[in-house]
Design an enzyme around this catalytic site. Structure first.
Site, PDB file in Angstrom:
ATOM      1  N   LEU A 197     -39.480 -40.535 112.267  1.00  0.00           N
ATOM      2  CA  LEU A 197     -40.097 -39.432 113.111  1.00  0.00           C
ATOM      3  C   LEU A 197     -41.048 -39.919 114.037  1.00  0.00           C
ATOM      4  CD1 LEU A 197     -40.549 -36.701 110.420  1.00  0.00           C
ATOM      5  CD2 LEU A 197     -38.528 -36.804 112.004  1.00  0.00           C
ATOM      6  N   ASP A 198     -40.900 -39.255 115.331  1.00  0.00           N
ATOM      7  CA  ASP A 198     -41.855 -39.529 116.212  1.00  0.00           C
ATOM      8  C   ASP A 198     -43.387 -39.416 115.889  1.00  0.00           C
ATOM      9  OD1 ASP A 198     -39.901 -40.053 118.148  1.00  0.00           O
ATOM     10  OD2 ASP A 198     -40.205 -37.835 118.722  1.00  0.00           O
ATOM     11  N   TYR A 199     -44.116 -40.198 116.446  1.00  0.00           N
ATOM     12  CA  TYR A 199     -45.733 -39.978 116.193  1.00  0.00           C
ATOM     13  C   TYR A 199     -46.108 -38.703 116.172  1.00  0.00           C
ATOM     14  CZ  TYR A 199     -50.721 -40.856 116.886  1.00  0.00           C
ATOM     15  OH  TYR A 199     -52.104 -40.924 116.577  1.00  0.00           O
ATOM     16  N   THR A 208     -44.383 -35.984 115.966  1.00  0.00           N
ATOM     17  CA  THR A 208     -43.270 -34.995 115.294  1.00  0.00           C
ATOM     18  C   THR A 208     -43.803 -34.700 113.636  1.00  0.00           C
ATOM     19  OG1 THR A 208     -41.732 -35.592 116.530  1.00  0.00           O
ATOM     20  CG2 THR A 208     -41.054 -34.347 114.461  1.00  0.00           C
TER      21      THR A 208
END
Ligand code: URA
Length: 243
Positions: free
Chosen positions: A102-104, A106
């Site tokens: 997951l993105d930083y 998110t």
């Protein structure tokens, strides 16, 4: 079943696969008493593998459902010294890694495991595991916009696969909307890019579901171990496809 030596070493929790390759090339690994420097060497469970004179012990597989907070990197280390997902599992004493990322910025559901085969199985695009995201958008998209996203939009020249998209709520005064989107692909920053491509930047993104799993009972930063049944179900789903 035969497996590549570097994978067997990594799966035993000794080190990463890349570092295992280095150990092999440096002549620090023996198979049934003989030094092996060939990276592709296949070994069986019955072979005795030693790294720097110490035999590999089979590590018990562990599976966790983690509620990743925002501001945490989905990796085992970060060169900028930012917080990483494995920081939350120090007490476990096993080398875990995230299943995908997951993105930083998110938050949401992320599986963590030390079972490399399981992780690869679930991450393989062929298996189409569904993931549901909740996006807070700047602006309120019309029905047609959501339909367009559902059918697929072009990102970097490639159309996204059909998605399920649903308006959850909107606030006309604040000019904001909360939209659910379920996708089974895992392209880089896909959900953010999809909404951006139709003119609605994502302000906040949470992954609420992964296959049949959800975040119920957990706060950001907390985790729970998956049950045997859940692990079995995930394996079956990866093998036989999602309903
Ligand atoms: N899509 C995104 O944009 N970010 C994520 O972290 C996952 C999916």
């Amino acid at each position: 079943m035969e497996e590549r030596l570097q994978k067997v070493i990594a799966n035993a929790g000794v080190t990463s696969r890349r570092k295992a390759e280095k150990l092999i090339e440096d002549g620090k690994v023996t198979v049934n008493g003989k030094v092996v420097r060939e990276l592709g060497t296949k070994v069986r469970a019955s072979d005795r593998v030693e790294v720097e004179g110490i035999a590999l012990t089979k590590e018990e597989h562990r599976y966790f459902l983690f509620y990743k907070p925002r501001g945490v990197v989905s990796a085992v280390s970060d060169e900028k010294g930012r917080r990483v997902v494995t920081d939350y599992f120090e007490a476990i004493g096993t080398r875990l890694y995230p299943v995908g990322r997951l993105d930083y910025d998110t938050s949401g559901l992320l599986l963590m495991t030390n079972d490399g085969e399981f992780a690869n199985l679930l991450m393989h695009p062929r298996y189409k595991v569904e993931k549901k995201y909740i996006a807070r958008l700047k602006g309120i998209p019309e029905r047609e916009v959501l339909q367009k996203l559902a059918k697929g939009v072009h990102l970097e020249g490639k159309k996204t696969a059909p998605a399920k998209v649903k308006m959850r709520s909107f606030d006309k005064k604040k000019e904001k909307a909360i939209v659910e989107i379920t996708i089974h692909e895992g392209r880089n920053r896909q959900v953010r890019k999809m909404f951006e491509s139709v003119g609605f930047p994502v302000q906040k993104l949470v992954r609420e579901e992964y296959a049949f799993l959800n975040l119920r009972g957990l706060n950001a930063g907390e985790w729970r171990e998956l049950t045997h049944h859940e692990v079995k179900q995930l394996k079956a789903l990866a093998q036989f496809g999602q309903k």
